[in-house]
Design an enzyme around this catalytic site. Structure first.
Site, PDB file in Angstrom:
ATOM      1  N   ILE A 183       0.827  -1.210   0.000  1.00  0.00           N
ATOM      2  CA  ILE A 183       0.000   0.000   0.000  1.00  0.00           C
ATOM      3  C   ILE A 183       0.859   1.257   0.000  1.00  0.00           C
ATOM      4  CG2 ILE A 183      -1.701   1.329   1.300  1.00  0.00           C
ATOM      5  CD1 ILE A 183      -2.827  -1.402   2.261  1.00  0.00           C
ATOM      6  N   ASP A 202      10.958   2.605   6.914  1.00  0.00           N
ATOM      7  CA  ASP A 202      10.457   1.231   6.868  1.00  0.00           C
ATOM      8  C   ASP A 202      11.612   0.290   7.187  1.00  0.00           C
ATOM      9  OD1 ASP A 202       9.476  -1.315   6.317  1.00  0.00           O
ATOM     10  OD2 ASP A 202       8.284  -0.646   4.598  1.00  0.00           O
ATOM     11  N   ALA A 263      -4.625   2.187   8.065  1.00  0.00           N
ATOM     12  CA  ALA A 263      -4.009   0.866   8.195  1.00  0.00           C
ATOM     13  C   ALA A 263      -4.662   0.059   9.314  1.00  0.00           C
ATOM     14  CB  ALA A 263      -2.506   1.012   8.410  1.00  0.00           C
ATOM     15  N   ARG A 264      -4.115   0.142  10.509  1.00  0.00           N
ATOM     16  CA  ARG A 264      -4.622  -0.620  11.641  1.00  0.00           C
ATOM     17  C   ARG A 264      -4.816   0.320  12.826  1.00  0.00           C
ATOM     18  NH1 ARG A 264      -5.578  -3.848   8.277  1.00  0.00           N
ATOM     19  NH2 ARG A 264      -4.860  -6.011   8.110  1.00  0.00           N
ATOM     20  N   ASP A 288      -9.509   6.195   9.610  1.00  0.00           N
ATOM     21  CA  ASP A 288     -10.505   5.269   9.043  1.00  0.00           C
ATOM     22  C   ASP A 288     -10.699   4.017   9.891  1.00  0.00           C
ATOM     23  OD1 ASP A 288     -12.274   4.425   6.824  1.00  0.00           O
ATOM     24  OD2 ASP A 288     -10.744   2.893   6.441  1.00  0.00           O
ATOM     25  N   GLU A 293     -15.190  -0.751  16.947  1.00  0.00           N
ATOM     26  CA  GLU A 293     -16.063  -0.293  15.868  1.00  0.00           C
ATOM     27  C   GLU A 293     -17.447  -0.904  16.022  1.00  0.00           C
ATOM     28  OE1 GLU A 293     -14.090  -1.181  12.176  1.00  0.00           O
ATOM     29  OE2 GLU A 293     -12.385   0.126  12.621  1.00  0.00           O
ATOM     30  N   HIS A 312     -14.264   2.951   8.389  1.00  0.00           N
ATOM     31  CA  HIS A 312     -13.506   1.782   7.923  1.00  0.00           C
ATOM     32  C   HIS A 312     -13.837   1.470   6.468  1.00  0.00           C
ATOM     33  CE1 HIS A 312     -11.378  -2.042   9.590  1.00  0.00           C
ATOM     34  NE2 HIS A 312     -10.980  -1.771   8.367  1.00  0.00           N
TER      35      HIS A 312
END
Length: 346
Positions: A183, A202, A263-264, A288, A293, A312
């Protein structure tokens, strides 16, 4: 000898979509498709993924159709149904497991490893959808698109916002990508068209990989946070990344910078972020994904004026589920013809 492939469809990867797996019969496979009727809607699937990501595979209910049909399967293919220890122990002939999504949380990797059974997934199935959405969230938060829409619907014509002094052109911005996998790398490609400076931290990507993407690496997360006008998260959850954005790391961001998380949820300490936004310690955020949730009434994000919230939706695309099956078919064709697997989970 015939290879028996058991596929579990659901309300998002439907039996009709999963029927594309029947093409594998030309290679001598026997394909059986069953359906997980407990996950009949997108909401069911999203809720299940959230449950497993938060509480682990043992928190998810068993899939009776999978358990009842797996005994002689050589290959099991699922979307969100759980390949749990019960299934793995019952499937005495199992030689390969496949999860048709980016994450592999709904497969018991320890139990598979005990049997020496490889696992494949569909790591880039929603990568384009999420990359598109991520750039959209950057622009929406920076340019107040969602806020202006909401105010207009409420009858308010607003021309001045809390970030008025730091609404920026993307070509003048540095975007820091925390992670440049399937992504993050696609987000970087999209930002080229905006003429943004793109940097990345990264620890799992080599210098050669980053250079090939045309992205500028930095030495540490701290370096990235201090330089970026947008910080966009694209890491998986692990002990090392849990709450990587916390009170200490948020304090390293520019006071005009935006945090983007598609992402998470557990990458971010929600209380720390809410506090940083309320105190205008950072410029804003676009989120998001959430620890729980749907968002509960009274969640600290809901009282903030400098945050864009979506339910989400980043991976939502009419193309994502079909792409999942296409990746699965391609990898199983490779398996059946003795070619190396490209999505093998190490």
């Amino acid at each position: 000898m015939t290879t028996k492939i058991l596929c579990v469809a659901d309300g998002t990867i439907t039996p009709s979509m999963m029927s594309d797996m029947l093409v594998l019969e030309k290679l001598g496979a026997e394909v059986t498709i069953v359906e997980d009727t407990d996950m009949a809607t997108i909401a069911d699937v999203t809720d299940r993924m959230g449950l497993i990501e938060r509480d682990g595979i043992d928190a998810a209910p068993r899939c009776p159709a999978l358990v009842d049909s797996c005994a002689d399967a050589d290959i099991i293919v699922v979307h969100v149904a759980s390949i749990n220890r019960e299934v793995i122990e019952k499937a005495k002939n199992l030689k390969l497991a496949a999860v048709l999504r980016g994450g592999i949380e709904n497969a018991d990797t320890a139990a598979l490893a005990e049997r020496g059974i490889p696992l494949i997934n569909a790591p880039w199935r929603s990568a384009n959808a999420v990359a598109d959405f991520t750039v959209g969230m950057m622009i929406a938060e920076n340019k107040n698109i969602a806020r202006s829409h909401k105010l207009l619907m409420d009858g308010v014509w607003c021309k001045k916002y809390s970030n008025q002094s730091h609404i920026r052109d993307m070509r003048k911005c540095t975007v820091g990508l925390v992670g440049v996998g399937n992504i993050g790398s696609r987000v970087a490609k999209r930002l080229v068209g905006f003429e943004s400076r793109v940097i990345t931290y990264d620890p799992y990507a080599s210098a050669e990989q980053v250079a090939a993407m045309g992205i500028e690496p930095v030495d540490s997360l701290e370096d990235l946070l201090s330089q970026s006008d947008f910080v966009s998260l694209h890491m998986r959850i692990s002990d090392a990344t849990h709450h990587m954005m916390n009170a200490d790391t948020l304090a390293l961001m520019k006071p005009t910078a935006y945090l983007i998380n598609t992402a998470r949820a557990d990458l971010v300490d929600e209380d720390a972020l809410a506090s940083a936004l309320a105190n205008h310690q950072i410029g804003g955020a676009a989120i998001d994904v959430y620890a729980s949730e749907p968002l509960a009434e009274g969640h600290p994000y809901l009282g903030l004026e400098n945050i864009t919230l979506t339910s989400h939706l980043a991976g939502t695309s009419a193309d994502t589920m079909q792409t999942s099956v296409e990746i699965g078919v391609d990898q199983l064709e490779r398996y059946l013809t003795g070619e190396p697997l490209q999505t093998l989970c190490e």
